[in-house]
Design a protein around this motif. Structure first.
Motif, mmCIF file in Angstrom:
data_model
loop_
_atom_site.group_PDB
_atom_site.id
_atom_site.type_symbol
_atom_site.label_atom_id
_atom_site.label_comp_id
_atom_site.label_asym_id
_atom_site.label_seq_id
_atom_site.Cartn_x
_atom_site.Cartn_y
_atom_site.Cartn_z
ATOM 1 N N ALA A 293 -0.868 16.049 -2.143
ATOM 2 C CA ALA A 293 0.065 16.821 -3.697
ATOM 3 C C ALA A 293 0.191 17.934 -3.995
ATOM 4 O O ALA A 293 0.973 18.710 -4.535
ATOM 5 C CB ALA A 293 -1.248 16.715 -4.612
ATOM 6 N N VAL A 294 0.074 19.134 -2.638
ATOM 7 C CA VAL A 294 0.349 20.060 -2.141
ATOM 8 C C VAL A 294 1.917 20.672 -1.563
ATOM 9 O O VAL A 294 2.782 21.261 -2.296
ATOM 10 C CB VAL A 294 -0.194 21.200 -1.753
ATOM 11 N N VAL A 295 2.171 19.779 -0.413
ATOM 12 C CA VAL A 295 3.318 19.731 -0.066
ATOM 13 C C VAL A 295 4.373 18.680 0.060
ATOM 14 O O VAL A 295 3.961 17.553 -0.609
ATOM 15 C CB VAL A 295 3.176 19.165 1.531
ATOM 16 N N SER A 296 5.721 18.870 -0.065
ATOM 17 C CA SER A 296 7.158 18.509 -0.547
ATOM 18 C C SER A 296 7.023 17.359 0.080
ATOM 19 O O SER A 296 7.021 17.446 1.231
ATOM 20 C CB SER A 296 8.676 19.214 -0.918
ATOM 21 N N PRO A 297 7.447 15.767 -0.786
ATOM 22 C CA PRO A 297 8.140 15.087 0.039
ATOM 23 C C PRO A 297 8.982 14.969 0.825
ATOM 24 O O PRO A 297 9.162 13.921 1.935
ATOM 25 C CB PRO A 297 8.035 13.670 -1.260
ATOM 26 N N PHE A 298 10.010 16.129 0.770
ATOM 27 C CA PHE A 298 10.663 15.527 1.107
ATOM 28 C C PHE A 298 10.633 17.040 3.386
ATOM 29 O O PHE A 298 11.520 16.775 3.927
ATOM 30 C CB PHE A 298 11.874 16.956 1.074
ATOM 31 N N LEU A 299 9.165 17.011 3.195
ATOM 32 C CA LEU A 299 9.158 18.079 4.075
ATOM 33 C C LEU A 299 7.788 17.095 5.077
ATOM 34 O O LEU A 299 7.338 15.889 4.873
ATOM 35 C CB LEU A 299 8.322 19.378 3.807
ATOM 36 N N ARG A 300 8.347 17.342 6.380
ATOM 37 C CA ARG A 300 6.569 16.671 7.172
ATOM 38 C C ARG A 300 6.066 17.808 7.648
ATOM 39 O O ARG A 300 7.115 19.083 8.981
ATOM 40 C CB ARG A 300 7.810 16.073 8.519
ATOM 41 N N VAL A 301 4.427 18.029 7.945
ATOM 42 C CA VAL A 301 3.944 18.923 8.497
ATOM 43 C C VAL A 301 3.928 19.084 10.007
ATOM 44 O O VAL A 301 3.080 18.211 9.838
ATOM 45 C CB VAL A 301 2.732 19.122 7.686
ATOM 46 N N THR A 302 4.002 19.615 11.033
ATOM 47 C CA THR A 302 3.443 19.085 11.805
ATOM 48 C C THR A 302 2.214 20.693 11.668
ATOM 49 O O THR A 302 2.447 21.459 11.121
ATOM 50 C CB THR A 302 4.025 19.378 13.245
ATOM 51 N N GLU A 303 2.071 20.669 13.349
ATOM 52 C CA GLU A 303 0.503 21.744 13.417
ATOM 53 C C GLU A 303 1.212 22.831 13.645
ATOM 54 O O GLU A 303 0.426 24.117 13.031
ATOM 55 C CB GLU A 303 0.379 21.766 14.971
ATOM 56 N N HIS A 304 2.686 23.350 14.300
ATOM 57 C CA HIS A 304 3.583 24.177 13.804
ATOM 58 C C HIS A 304 4.250 24.720 13.146
ATOM 59 O O HIS A 304 5.041 26.012 12.664
ATOM 60 C CB HIS A 304 3.502 24.884 15.668
ATOM 61 N N SER A 305 4.665 23.796 12.199
ATOM 62 C CA SER A 305 5.906 23.706 11.716
ATOM 63 C C SER A 305 5.861 23.180 10.590
ATOM 64 O O SER A 305 5.408 22.084 10.226
ATOM 65 C CB SER A 305 7.548 23.647 12.449
ATOM 66 N N LEU A 306 7.193 22.975 9.470
ATOM 67 C CA LEU A 306 7.322 22.003 8.463
ATOM 68 C C LEU A 306 8.905 21.858 8.369
ATOM 69 O O LEU A 306 9.846 23.055 8.758
ATOM 70 C CB LEU A 306 7.311 23.300 7.439
ATOM 71 N N LEU A 307 8.896 20.906 8.701
ATOM 72 C CA LEU A 307 10.265 19.801 9.016
ATOM 73 C C LEU A 307 11.220 19.165 7.873
ATOM 74 O O LEU A 307 10.483 18.505 7.019
ATOM 75 C CB LEU A 307 10.298 19.125 10.173
ATOM 76 N N LEU A 308 11.843 19.016 7.804
ATOM 77 C CA LEU A 308 12.837 18.154 6.818
ATOM 78 C C LEU A 308 12.270 16.834 7.397
ATOM 79 O O LEU A 308 12.556 16.222 8.519
ATOM 80 C CB LEU A 308 14.222 18.083 6.667
ATOM 81 N N ARG A 309 11.803 15.636 6.915
ATOM 82 C CA ARG A 309 12.182 14.540 7.069
ATOM 83 C C ARG A 309 12.852 13.888 7.101
ATOM 84 O O ARG A 309 13.823 13.790 5.977
ATOM 85 C CB ARG A 309 10.467 13.705 5.655
ATOM 86 N N GLU A 310 13.227 12.906 7.799
ATOM 87 C CA GLU A 310 14.074 11.995 8.107
ATOM 88 C C GLU A 310 14.162 11.093 6.811
ATOM 89 O O GLU A 310 12.912 10.086 6.412
ATOM 90 C CB GLU A 310 14.347 11.228 9.537
ATOM 91 N N ASN A 311 15.049 10.363 6.214
ATOM 92 C CA ASN A 311 15.283 9.417 6.205
ATOM 93 C C ASN A 311 14.434 7.828 5.910
ATOM 94 O O ASN A 311 14.548 7.712 7.373
ATOM 95 C CB ASN A 311 16.628 9.001 5.767
ATOM 96 N N GLU A 312 13.549 7.567 5.477
ATOM 97 C CA GLU A 312 13.339 6.255 6.355
ATOM 98 C C GLU A 312 12.569 5.091 5.437
ATOM 99 O O GLU A 312 14.023 5.170 4.196
ATOM 100 C CB GLU A 312 11.214 6.766 5.810
#
Length: 312
Positions: A293-312
């Motif tokens: 509910a806090v992280v943008s749906p356009f982002l993917r969280v890894t242990e060290h980064s916030l990455l733009l989420r690819e189209n799924e």
């Protein structure tokens, strides 16, 4: 009391909580009170046979923290070494400290449930013994945040000994939980200022977690089936499910060795338990974890980064 929490969770929240502003720009609905009645918080420390960590942590809490009245409960999980036993005997000479012996197989949830049941403070701080104090007003900041309307849990910023980020909140996904921007430099503001803003999150680590006693009891405490992993995440989600907020503040900063007492070496047994407990968390909160509910749906969280989420 049954601590297995078999009941199904409620539906996940539909909208993200509004992030709080940086301290210089706080608004009336996000600002912590400047003055407040000083409650007597209880600090709960599970520990076993690592006197160097416990000594440092207690020195910081008892003698380097700007808070007059507090209760400290040391949960000794079956220490055997002479130096540790002498330290446990010495610390009880301070009237603020008591030691509760829990000589049984390690279960972080059960230890802390026992600690909360044995104490009286309206605010309880779960604190690892491998944490060190960095500034005197850290506890005041956590209490200030806890006394904001609707707050149930408060987490702190934790740094590794090399001054990189160990904990700045937790993000969820269908695969489990990940620390936000772990390994970032201490002076890194993070993506859109995430590392320097006090804000609402879905979860914080139990290494330094303040919770209202009445809320802890309302949700049934920690799930003792989650012996080592995911128990703090599960607690945070239970607190949100009853309508209270989880807040993280960068203005309470501590050093955390992370794995100092129990070690970081993996064994087949530990790996199996980790994934079993992760599966329990995902199985219970799957709908919530598919959409943090806090992280943008356009982002993917890894242990060290916030990455733009690819189209799924």
């Amino acid at each position: 009391m049954d601590r297995s929490h078999a009941d199904a969770p409620p539906a996940p929240p539909q909208a993200a909580p509004v992030p709080a502003a940086v301290r210089a720009g706080e608004t009336p609905d996000t600002a912590a009170p400047d003055s407040f009645p000083a409650p007597c918080p209880t600090l709960s420390y599970p520990t076993r046979d690592r006197p160097e960590y416990l000594r440092t942590c207690l020195q910081g809490v008892l003698h380097e923290t700007a808070w007059e009245e507090l209760d400290v409960l040391v949960l000794d999980n079956g220490s055997r070494e002479g130096e540790m036993l002498r330290l446990l005997d010495d610390v009880t000479r301070d009237p603020r400290v008591q030691v509760l012996t829990c000589d049984e197989p390690f279960n972080w949830s059960r230890l802390n449930n026992a600690g909360v049941a044995a104490t009286r403070g309206e605010l309880v701080l779960l604190l690892n013994d491998d944490v060190a104090i960095r500034h005197p007003d850290w506890l005041e900041e956590m209490v200030r945040q806890a006394l904001r309307p609707g707050v149930g849990i408060v987490g702190a910023r934790l740094l590794y000994p090399d001054d990189t980020i160990q904990h700045a909140g937790v993000a969820l996904s269908e695969d489990g939980a990940a620390h936000l921007l772990r390994g970032a430099a201490a002076d890194d503001a993070g993506y859109l200022g995430q590392l320097v803003r006090q804000r609402d999150l879905v979860a914080v680590t139990g290494a330094c977690l303040m919770v209202h006693r009445d809320v802890f009891e309302l949700v049934g405490g920690l799930d003792e089936e989650l012996e080592v992993a995911c128990n703090d995440i599960d607690l945070c989600l239970r607190v949100i499910a009853v309508g209270r907020r989880v807040v993280w503040t960068p203005f309470a900063t501590l050093t955390h060795v992370d794995g100092g007492t129990r070690g970081t070496m993996q064994t087949p047994e530990k790996i199996v338990r980790h994934w079993r407990e992760t599966a329990r968390l995902v199985g219970r909160w799957g709908a919530w974890m598919r959409r943090d509910a806090v992280v943008s749906p356009f982002l993917r969280v890894t242990e060290h980064s916030l990455l733009l989420r690819e189209n799924e």
